[in-house]
Design a protein around this motif. Structure first.
Motif, PDB file in Angstrom:
ATOM      1  N   ASP A  66       0.059  -6.969  -7.778  1.00 17.43           N
ATOM      2  CA  ASP A  66       1.370  -7.556  -7.462  1.00 17.43           C
ATOM      3  C   ASP A  66       2.497  -6.544  -7.666  1.00 17.43           C
ATOM      4  O   ASP A  66       3.451  -6.497  -6.874  1.00 17.43           O
TER       5      ASP A  66
ATOM      6  N   GLN B 114       4.444  -5.686  -4.134  1.00 14.85           N
ATOM      7  CA  GLN B 114       5.840  -6.137  -4.008  1.00 14.85           C
ATOM      8  C   GLN B 114       6.003  -7.134  -2.861  1.00 14.85           C
ATOM      9  O   GLN B 114       6.944  -7.060  -2.073  1.00 14.85           O
ATOM     10  N   GLY B 115       5.053  -8.046  -2.769  1.00 18.96           N
ATOM     11  CA  GLY B 115       5.136  -9.086  -1.741  1.00 18.96           C
ATOM     12  C   GLY B 115       4.611  -8.691  -0.383  1.00 18.96           C
ATOM     13  O   GLY B 115       4.613  -9.506   0.538  1.00 18.96           O
TER      14      GLY B 115
END
Length: 448
Positions: A280, A284-285
């Motif tokens: 994660d 970072q998305g």
């Protein structure tokens, strides 16, 4: 796999149990499992001097009516037809809403993937009969009065297409961040059906036996079944250890087993908060980065299994290079009990509990209020979640028991394959490797 919630939120993701439910501390389990394997090897090495297994004709013939029933054309047609109807039903579900109640993801990841190995271990390579593509090809051949296929399946391909297919499945499940979405499962199955059908039209039924990932998966699991076929076709009951040695030695065999074992190990590791946090932080998305990192992790685990087993099988002196080169394939069957033990330890809880939910959802795949075969009346029972100590103890038994059977199979194979002077020393590296697998498998199941 998708996370399933039972009463009181007892069911953990991927069917994993926590070390807090172990009847003894995790350290004791790890050390005990390693010692159990080491002691069993010592006993086997000094008390087991001649090969006992690997006899294809071993077994006790069952009554003749059993073989007649199994081979009955109408019986096989009914079973294959029922599987084809279920496939059509799931195709209908594929066009339903992408909601948690849609049965397709559960049927795909739980009933097919986990259920396949259980049924194959119990009765044999069932996918040969259940495969909808194989059923369609056989029906087409019957209508045309000839075998389907325009050329022979190349022996050089071996099980490599199946290995890639199995990797594609575990990649979707473990590396793709939206694996439970209906669209992802739908696309995967569409590609699978196209590849399997086109391959079958070109290479005939041998493609569906050697290149279909589910067929090879079922074949591998069936080598621990108590039932088999004698050379005359009669159904026999025999020690599964005799069936292990009948695993086909083909190009890609070790890779198939490495994919199965390595992916299950990565599934455990990917649930560790440390791994999830690391991914994660770097993703970072971003779904792309998330997928790449999990793909890399999956490849590392599969590669470690493949390289350690390949190296352990070849680490024996006193034989010429040509014979040494064949040893990984000739010893590959010893990985089967380890693979099955670890898969059952990891996924059995999902099969028992999420499997009930998948069957329940099959009664109404489109959310129209249907109740086909009264499946919608089912009330799932989270029996394994309700008895966590029993569940995690059973998982330890599966892992350690599978490894002990693997040690026995490797020892028996060494007695058949290695020169007398190397029959004991030639197994030491394999023994150390299996202890490593045991320790790592138990830690990954309970250490997170």
């Amino acid at each position: 796999m998708t996370r399933t919630m039972g009463p009181d939120d007892l069911l953990l993701a991927h069917g994993l149990g926590g070390s807090q439910y172990l009847p003894v501390p995790l350290t004791a389990v790890l050390i005990g499992g390693a010692w159990a394997l080491t002691i069993s090897f010592a006993v086997i090495a000094f008390a087991w001097k001649r090969p006992r297994f690997g006899k294809p004709d071993a077994g006790r013939p069952l009554p003749q009516w059993v073989t007649r029933f199994v081979d009955n054309r109408w019986v096989r047609s009914v079973v294959a037809g029922a599987a084809l109807v279920l496939t059509v039903w799931l195709v209908i579900a594929a066009f339903g809403s992408d909601v948690d109640e849609n049965p397709l993801p559960g049927a795909f990841y739980v009933l097919l993937w986990v259920g396949m190995i259980v049924v194959s271990v119990l009765i044999g390579p069932v996918w040969r009969l259940l495969s909808p593509v194989r059923t369609v090809l056989r029906a087409a051949g019957a209508v045309l009065h000839r075998e389907i296929g325009i050329r022979a399946y190349p022996d050089s391909l071996g099980w490599w297409p199946a290995a890639f297919g199995l990797f594609a499945f575990v990649w979707l499940e473990l590396a793709y961040p939206h694996s439970s979405s209906l669209s992802a499962v739908r696309i995967w199955l569409l590609v699978y059906l196209i590849v399997t059908l086109v391959g079958g039209l070109v290479y005939g039924l041998r493609w569906t036996s050697n290149a279909d990932p589910f067929a090879v998966y079922s074949t591998v699991a069936s080598r621990l079944s108590p039932f088999a076929r004698a050379r005359d076709g009669r159904v026999v009951a025999r020690n599964p250890m005799n069936s292990l040695g009948t695993l086909p030695i083909r190009a890609g065999t070790v890779t198939v087993l490495a994919v199965l074992l390595g992916s299950t190990a990565f599934d455990s590791y990917s649930a560790f908060p440390s791994w999830q946090g690391w991914v994660d932080d770097r993703a970072q998305g971003s779904d792309v980065i998330d997928t790449l990192l999990n793909t890399a992790g999956l490849l590392v685990f599969i590669g470690v299994v493949a390289l350690t087993f390949w190296g352990a099988a070849r680490a024996v002196g006193g034989i010429d290079p040509g014979k040494r080169r064949l040893l990984p394939g000739q010893m590959a069957h010893s990985l089967i009990p380890i693979v099955i033990g670890y898969i059952l330890a990891h996924y059995l809880q999902s099969l028992v509990e999420q499997g009930q939910e998948a069957l329940h959802a099959l009664g109404d795949p489109l959310g129209k209020g249907w109740n086909v075969l009264w499946l919608s009346d089912m009330h799932p029972e989270y029996v394994m979640s309700s008895h966590p100590t029993f569940t995690v103890t059973l998982k330890v038994v599966f892992v350690v028991g599978g490894h002990m059977l693997g040690v026995a199979a490797a020892h028996d194979a060494s007695l058949r394959l290695l020169p007398r002077r190397q029959q004991l020393t030639g197994q030491l590296t394999m023994m150390v490797t299996m202890v490593f697998y045991t320790f790592l498998g138990l830690y990954l199941l309970f250490g997170g």
